[in-house]
Each structure stands twice: as C-alpha cells, then as structure tokens.
Design an enzyme around this catalytic site. Structure first.
Site, PDB file in Angstrom:
ATOM      1  N   CYS A  87     -43.693  32.748  36.554  1.00 57.92           N
ATOM      2  CA  CYS A  87     -43.210  32.162  37.319  1.00 57.92           C
ATOM      3  C   CYS A  87     -41.575  31.352  36.895  1.00 57.92           C
ATOM      4  O   CYS A  87     -41.030  30.756  37.763  1.00 57.92           O
ATOM      5  CB  CYS A  87     -43.524  30.582  37.446  1.00 57.92           C
ATOM      6  SG  CYS A  87     -45.369  31.038  38.596  1.00 57.92           S
TER       7      CYS A  87
ATOM      8  N   HIS B  63     -38.979  25.508  39.625  1.00 56.18           N
ATOM      9  CA  HIS B  63     -40.348  25.752  39.400  1.00 56.18           C
ATOM     10  C   HIS B  63     -41.068  24.876  40.977  1.00 56.18           C
ATOM     11  O   HIS B  63     -41.287  24.249  40.263  1.00 56.18           O
ATOM     12  CB  HIS B  63     -40.920  26.865  38.975  1.00 56.18           C
ATOM     13  CG  HIS B  63     -42.334  27.733  39.234  1.00 56.18           C
ATOM     14  ND1 HIS B  63     -42.501  28.227  40.259  1.00 56.18           N
ATOM     15  CD2 HIS B  63     -43.620  27.716  39.052  1.00 56.18           C
ATOM     16  CE1 HIS B  63     -43.416  28.518  40.515  1.00 56.18           C
ATOM     17  NE2 HIS B  63     -44.309  28.562  39.843  1.00 56.18           N
TER      18      HIS B  63
ATOM     19  N   ASN C 100     -47.145  28.352  45.797  1.00 58.61           N
ATOM     20  CA  ASN C 100     -46.794  28.507  44.571  1.00 58.61           C
ATOM     21  C   ASN C 100     -46.695  30.300  44.738  1.00 58.61           C
ATOM     22  O   ASN C 100     -46.831  30.723  44.808  1.00 58.61           O
ATOM     23  CB  ASN C 100     -47.826  28.213  43.160  1.00 58.61           C
ATOM     24  CG  ASN C 100     -47.370  28.718  42.418  1.00 58.61           C
ATOM     25  OD1 ASN C 100     -45.874  29.272  42.151  1.00 58.61           O
ATOM     26  ND2 ASN C 100     -48.022  28.633  40.929  1.00 58.61           N
TER      27      ASN C 100
END
Ligand code: COA
Length: 322
Positions: A114, A239, A269
């Site tokens: 990520c 993020h 996500n």
C-alpha cells in the site's frame, strides 16, 4: 538524512478508475456473519469494487491522466506501476500497461504494497533529476484475486481500483517535493501476506498497531526534512485501510480529519491505488490549489511506509471515480 533537491515538478494530468461491479456491505452478509453497521463503524467502509485485471484498470486510469495532460504518448519517458496484485508472477504488469497506452518507453513495477505509489513518486522524482521530463506513475490493484470474500477480517476490507498521475518536470520551480521518507521493516512480513496463488492473511490488530506507529514515524521524518509543522500542511492524502487507523494516528500527530482526503467509504482498501485515486478526487473537489502543501502518506504490508510533502503547482481538474 538524505534530501532530494534541485528539480521542480507538477502533476500534469490525473486519472482514476474503478470497475463497475460493486460489493456493498449488505452483500457480504450473504457470505459471512457480518452487518453493514459493524463494517461501517469498525472500518468506515461502505462498498468495494471488484473485477478487471490490474493492467486493464491501470490502462484506463493512465489514459485519463495522459489525455488531461495534453501530452502525446511519445512524450512519456517512463511508466512506474505500483501494484501488489500484478497480472502475472512474471513478467511485471507495467510493460502491458505501457503497450496498452501506446507508449514506447521503460516500464517497471514497484512492489511496496500500500506504500507503493508514494515510493513510485520518489523514484519518479529521481528520474526527473536525471533529466527526464514526463513520467506516468500509476497505482493499480485487482485485490479481488487475492481476497477471500468469506473471511471476516480481510473480506470486508479490500477492493480493486486504479489511479494515475503524469509527473512533469517544471523548471519554473513553482512546485516541488519538500520532504520525503521511505521505510520498511521485514520483521513484520508475517502480519499481512499472500503466498503464491494464495489469499491475503492478516493479523488485523497487529497491522493496526504497526500502521499507526509507521504513520507517525514517516510523517515526522518528512515534516522534519521539509522544515514544516503539522499546521503548515493543507491536505493529507493518506493510504486508507481503516478510517480508525487514520483517526488514531491523527490524534497522536495533531492532524484534523477536515484536512484529510478520504475515499475509503466508496472504495474499500485498494492498496497502491488508493492515494492516486484520492489525489484525483481531491483535485476534482478543488481541495488542492496553487501553493497547497500536500502530504502523501503510505503504509502497508512489509511493513513498508512512505511519505512525500509536495508544494503543489498547477490548476488541474481531477476525476470523480464513483
Ligand atoms: N463482522 C462482524 N463482526 C465481526 C467481524 C465482521 N467482519 N469481524 C470480527 N467481528 C466480531 C468478532 O467476532 C468480535 O466479537 P466479540 O467481541 O463478540 O468476540 C468483535 O467483532 C471484535 O473482533 P476483532 O477481531 O477484535 O475486530 P477488530 O476490532 O480487530 O477489527 C479489523 C477487525 C480487521 C476491522 C481490524 O483489525 C483492522 O482493520 N485492522 C487493520 C487491518 C488493515 O488495515 N489492513 C490493511 C493494512 S494496509
């Protein structure tokens, strides 16, 4: 401490793309013991998108960014694709993306989970320092291929998407990177991973704890390099794995949610795609203007973490992907 002086840059075009198919929280209650209320309260997520190959999603976001930049394919000198869900084990996915966009240039993947797109931004800045003018930095994921949508921990979190930005050298020096930090700690590989042909396995509580620590650490390092404080930052584009991670880190750092670009409710996500999609959304909502100090903040499996503070130049129009 390293520094990254000497080159001005601007985002010359951005793009964001989500596949059409949506799995809403209520849909998940058919395959696991969960509720919309629990998922929203514990994560901030309302829905996630699924479908499409990473290359397909990346090409669509990249096409938008390229079109908006007004550049021709021949102007792009490098494609950097951040992904943790590549089309193939080998080769990387970036060459297929470059081909799909009609580009004739170098193309490679960055695998930093990520944190990947922000890693890519720092790498792109290095290419600008070496004399390049225009690069395409994309974050794209088809996480549905490594997510078990019957698992109560991972199945509620992950989705697909792609975001892209054309990074352009700008010798007027109006925009530039003011501070950055990249980090990793392989002692935490085991808390979030997928084996070859496997699905994501996670120790959710430990990931939560380590993420909050990583956010604090990398933000402090970037602010220090930039000679700025939390109050100087106009917008944070973090993020987004779980809104509570961001809230917990903000409490420690002193950021407010008002200055935070959140898209998680609509996307879940999306790993390396989240930050560039949130950038496109922030520009669309006119939350970033000439002179804005923007903090990009990544954290994820590895553990890896990354942050970049940008002095924003330009007047781009963004994209609403949902
Ligand atoms: N739906 C409904 N209830 C659930 C549930 C679900 N999907 N998952 C767990 N529960 C229940 C448990 O059974 C437990 O019930 P009990 O108190 O009656 O025993 C309770 O909720 C708490 O379970 P727990 O596992 O402690 O949940 P949690 O608060 O740790 O939340 C995550 C789970 C996955 C949402 C959370 O750990 C998380 O988001 N971690 C970070 C993950 C992450 O960010 N990953 C990506 C990093 S880039």
């Amino acid at each position: 401490m390293p520094s990254l002086p000497g080159v001005g840059f601007r985002f010359a075009g951005v793009g964001a793309h989500l596949p059409e198919k949506v799995i809403a929280n209520d849909d998940l209650s058919d395959s696991m013991d969960t509720t919309d209320e629990w998922i929203r309260e514990r994560t901030g997520i309302g829905a996630r998108h699924v479908g499409g190959m990473t290359s397909e999603l990346a090409i669509e976001a990249g096409r938008q960014a390229l079109e908006r930049s007004g550049l021709a394919p021949a102007d792009i000198q490098q494609v950097i694709l951040a992904t943790t869900s590549p089309d193939f084990m080998c080769p990387g996915t970036a060459p297929a993306v470059a081909h799909g966009l009609g580009l004739d240039c170098g193309a490679f993947d960055v695998q930093a989970a990520c944190s990947g797109w922000v890693y890519g931004l720092v790498v792109a800045n290095g290419f600008l320092l070496q004399g390049m003018d225009n690069l395409l930095v994309i974050g794209a994921e088809s996480l549905d291929r490594i997510t078990d949508y019957t698992a109560r921990d991972t199945g509620i979190l992950f989705g697909n998407g792609a975001g892209a930005a054309v990074i352009q050298r700008d010798d007027s020096d109006a925009g530039r990177i003011l501070g950055w930090d990249l980090g990793a700690d392989g002692d935490y590989v085991h808390i979030l991973y997928s084996e070859h042909d496997g699905v994501l396995t996670m120790d959710g509580k430990e990931v939560f704890r380590q993420a909050v620590t990583a956010i604090q650490r990398t933000t402090t390092a970037s602010l220090e390099m930039a000679g700025l404080t939390v109050d100087d930052i106009d917008l944070v584009i973090p993020h987004q794995a779980n809104v509570r991670i961001v809230e917990a880190a903000w409490k420690r750092l002193g950021f407010s949610m008002d200055k935070t670009a959140m898209i998680l409710e609509h996307t879940g996500n999306t790993s390396a795609a989240t930050i560039p999609m949130a950038l496109a959304d922030s520009l669309y909502k006119e939350r970033i203007t000439e002179g804005s100090k923007v903090l990009f903040l990544g954290f994820g499996a590895g553990m890896t973490w990354s942050s970049v503070i940008v002095d924003y130049a330009g007047s781009l129009t963004g994209t609403a992907a949902w």
